[in-house]
Design an enzyme around this catalytic site. Structure first.
Site, PDB file in Angstrom:
ATOM      1  CE  LYS A  85      -6.962   6.481   0.155  1.00 22.35           C
ATOM      2  NZ  LYS A  85      -7.856   7.095  -0.592  1.00 22.35           N
ATOM      3  CE1 TYR A 116      -4.086   1.597  -0.231  1.00 20.55           C
ATOM      4  CE2 TYR A 116      -3.517   2.725   1.542  1.00 20.55           C
ATOM      5  CZ  TYR A 116      -4.504   2.670   0.682  1.00 20.55           C
ATOM      6  OH  TYR A 116      -5.487   3.424   0.427  1.00 20.55           O
TER       7      TYR A 116
HETATM    8  N1  LIG Z   1     -11.477  -0.308  -3.167  1.00 23.05           N
HETATM    9  C1  LIG Z   1     -10.815  -0.155  -1.947  1.00 23.05           C
HETATM   10  O1  LIG Z   1     -10.439  -1.381  -1.713  1.00 23.05           O
HETATM   11  C2  LIG Z   1     -10.922   0.817  -1.361  1.00 23.05           C
HETATM   12  C3  LIG Z   1     -10.687   0.798   0.335  1.00 23.05           C
HETATM   13  C4  LIG Z   1     -10.744   2.234   0.759  1.00 23.05           C
HETATM   14  C5  LIG Z   1     -10.761   3.069   0.505  1.00 23.05           C
HETATM   15  N2  LIG Z   1     -10.659   3.118  -1.126  1.00 23.05           N
HETATM   16  C6  LIG Z   1     -10.542   4.737  -1.980  1.00 23.05           C
HETATM   17  O2  LIG Z   1     -11.852   4.765  -2.531  1.00 23.05           O
HETATM   18  C7  LIG Z   1     -11.692   5.816  -3.557  1.00 23.05           C
HETATM   19  C8  LIG Z   1     -12.165   5.415  -4.659  1.00 23.05           C
HETATM   20  O3  LIG Z   1     -11.631   4.203  -5.401  1.00 23.05           O
HETATM   21  P1  LIG Z   1     -12.010   2.824  -5.969  1.00 23.05           P
HETATM   22  O4  LIG Z   1     -11.338   1.901  -5.312  1.00 23.05           O
HETATM   23  O5  LIG Z   1     -13.562   3.072  -6.057  1.00 23.05           O
HETATM   24  O6  LIG Z   1     -11.156   2.700  -7.378  1.00 23.05           O
HETATM   25  P2  LIG Z   1     -11.760   3.410  -8.876  1.00 23.05           P
HETATM   26  O7  LIG Z   1     -10.332   3.102  -9.725  1.00 23.05           O
HETATM   27  O8  LIG Z   1     -13.019   3.096  -9.173  1.00 23.05           O
HETATM   28  O9  LIG Z   1     -11.681   5.136  -8.531  1.00 23.05           O
HETATM   29  C9  LIG Z   1     -10.464   5.809  -8.303  1.00 23.05           C
HETATM   30  C10 LIG Z   1     -10.926   7.144  -9.039  1.00 23.05           C
HETATM   31  O10 LIG Z   1      -9.999   7.898  -9.041  1.00 23.05           O
HETATM   32  C11 LIG Z   1     -10.070   8.672 -10.366  1.00 23.05           C
HETATM   33  N3  LIG Z   1      -8.537   9.524 -10.356  1.00 23.05           N
HETATM   34  C12 LIG Z   1      -7.498   9.106 -10.494  1.00 23.05           C
HETATM   35  N4  LIG Z   1      -6.570  10.197 -10.843  1.00 23.05           N
HETATM   36  C13 LIG Z   1      -7.476  11.320 -10.961  1.00 23.05           C
HETATM   37  C14 LIG Z   1      -7.382  12.591 -11.466  1.00 23.05           C
HETATM   38  N5  LIG Z   1      -6.129  13.395 -11.747  1.00 23.05           N
HETATM   39  N6  LIG Z   1      -8.424  13.370 -11.373  1.00 23.05           N
HETATM   40  C15 LIG Z   1      -9.577  12.949 -11.069  1.00 23.05           C
HETATM   41  N7  LIG Z   1      -9.774  11.883 -10.639  1.00 23.05           N
HETATM   42  C16 LIG Z   1      -8.797  10.803 -10.817  1.00 23.05           C
HETATM   43  C17 LIG Z   1     -10.009   7.469 -11.376  1.00 23.05           C
HETATM   44  O11 LIG Z   1     -10.419   8.151 -12.423  1.00 23.05           O
HETATM   45  C18 LIG Z   1     -11.192   6.859 -10.450  1.00 23.05           C
HETATM   46  O12 LIG Z   1     -12.567   7.030 -10.915  1.00 23.05           O
HETATM   47  C19 LIG Z   1     -10.037   6.215  -3.461  1.00 23.05           C
HETATM   48  O13 LIG Z   1      -9.727   7.241  -2.860  1.00 23.05           O
HETATM   49  C20 LIG Z   1      -9.540   4.717  -3.058  1.00 23.05           C
HETATM   50  O14 LIG Z   1      -8.360   5.035  -2.328  1.00 23.05           O
HETATM   51  C21 LIG Z   1     -10.786   2.048  -1.855  1.00 23.05           C
END
Ligand SMILES: NC(=O)c1ccc[n+]([C@@H]2O[C@H](COP(=O)([O-])OP(=O)(O)OC[C@H]3O[C@@H](n4cnc5c(N)ncnc54)[C@H](O)[C@@H]3O)[C@@H](O)[C@H]2O)c1
Length: 258
Positions: free
Chosen positions: A164, A157
């Site tokens: 984060k 990570y």
């Molecule tokens: N999937 C998991 O296990 C998990 C767990 C905890 C937190 N999160 C967090 O949830 C959030 C969403 O992630 P996700 O897992 O749905 O994956 P995802 O890949 O579907 O979403 C990540 C998004 O970030 C966007 N992004 C990246 N660079 C960008 C930029 N320069 N401008 C605008 N948008 C940008 C991408 O286009 C994408 O839509 C993130 O912050 C991630 O860290 C995810």
């Protein structure tokens, strides 16, 4: 009446139908909100437009959160079309691939900068641009998405954990700044969910296997678990909550060893 009826929301972070932001967008639309969705690049525009087409009267707008100009243009477009905004979901995160594959000690200055800029600073920039629009509605609710890797070490990570931690601290400082304007700022710390971003973490599926065995609920969380918790924080039921990181992880964070 549905909890978000008559409300306007901005959803940043939809890449595809597995995105946590898309799960939240669907729940918010079902609760009666009108939504603006963003895409960060032409590569993702079609995906976002296709998903948006399933919503009622959506706005689909470009926004690379690394660009102050694009954030400002986004705020102007939403203001012109909707005359304000009631809630904002920030679901953008990114770290260069090398930073998630190499040992943390190898983190490059540029990789650190990019990860912190896209994944943490962008909450500050986006929120600031949306403050005047939320003030027009008498207040608002901002929500971001984080992970327990901010506090504990999860293999691979790496710099995202640092980003984060910065994101969660930013939630608290923004909550303090904006509370007098009745703008709340919170985060959901989600358990691991199979999404595009998550698949960028090497051996991600083994993290889900561990959660399934070790969480008090003996399961992983899914999109709808996070989306329903988000409705609480984005809508009127969460009106007394700000500066909070709500753990939606089937209880994983309370467990010690053995
Ligand atoms: N999937 C998991 O296990 C998990 C767990 C905890 C937190 N999160 C967090 O949830 C959030 C969403 O992630 P996700 O897992 O749905 O994956 P995802 O890949 O579907 O979403 C990540 C998004 O970030 C966007 N992004 C990246 N660079 C960008 C930029 N320069 N401008 C605008 N948008 C940008 C991408 O286009 C994408 O839509 C993130 O912050 C991630 O860290 C995810």
């Amino acid at each position: 009446m549905s909890s978000l009826a008559g409300k306007t929301g901005l959803i940043v972070g939809v890449a595809n139908k597995r995105s946590i932001s898309w799960g939240i967008a669907q729940a918010a639309a079902a609760a009666g909100a009108r939504l603006a969705l963003t895409y960060p690049s032409e590569r993702l525009e079609e995906n976002v437009r296709e998903l948006g087409a399933t919503l009622d009267n959506p706005l689909i707008l470009p926004c690379d959160v690394a660009s102050d100009q694009q954030i400002d243009a986004l705020a102007s477009s939403i203001d012109a079309e909707c005359g304000g905004v009631d809630f904002v979901l920030h679901g953008a995160a990114f770290a260069p691939k090398d930073e998630l594959n190499n040992a943390f000690v190898q983190t490059s200055r540029e990789g650190f900068r990019i990860a912190l800029d896209i994944s943490a600073y962008s909450l500050i920039g986006l929120t600031r641009a949306m403050v005047p629009l939320m003030k027009k509605r008498g207040g608002g609710s901002v929500l971001t998405l984080t992970y327990l890797g901010s506090q504990r070490v999860f293999t691979n990570y790496n710099v995202m954990g640092v980003a984060k931690a910065a994101l969660e601290a930013s939630v608290r400082y923004l909550a303090s700044d904006l509370g007098p304007d009745n703008i709340r700022v919170n985060a959901i710390s989600a358990g691991p969910i199979k999404t595009l971003a998550a698949m960028g973490i090497k051996d991600f599926s083994s993290i889900r296997d561990v959660y399934k065995e070790r969480t008090p609920l003996r399961r992983n969380v899914e999109l709808d678990d996070v989306a329903e918790a988000a409705m609480f924080l984005l809508g009127p039921s969460g009106r007394g909550v700000t500066g909070e990181v709500l753990m939606v992880d089937a209880g994983f964070h309370v467990m010690g060893g053995a």
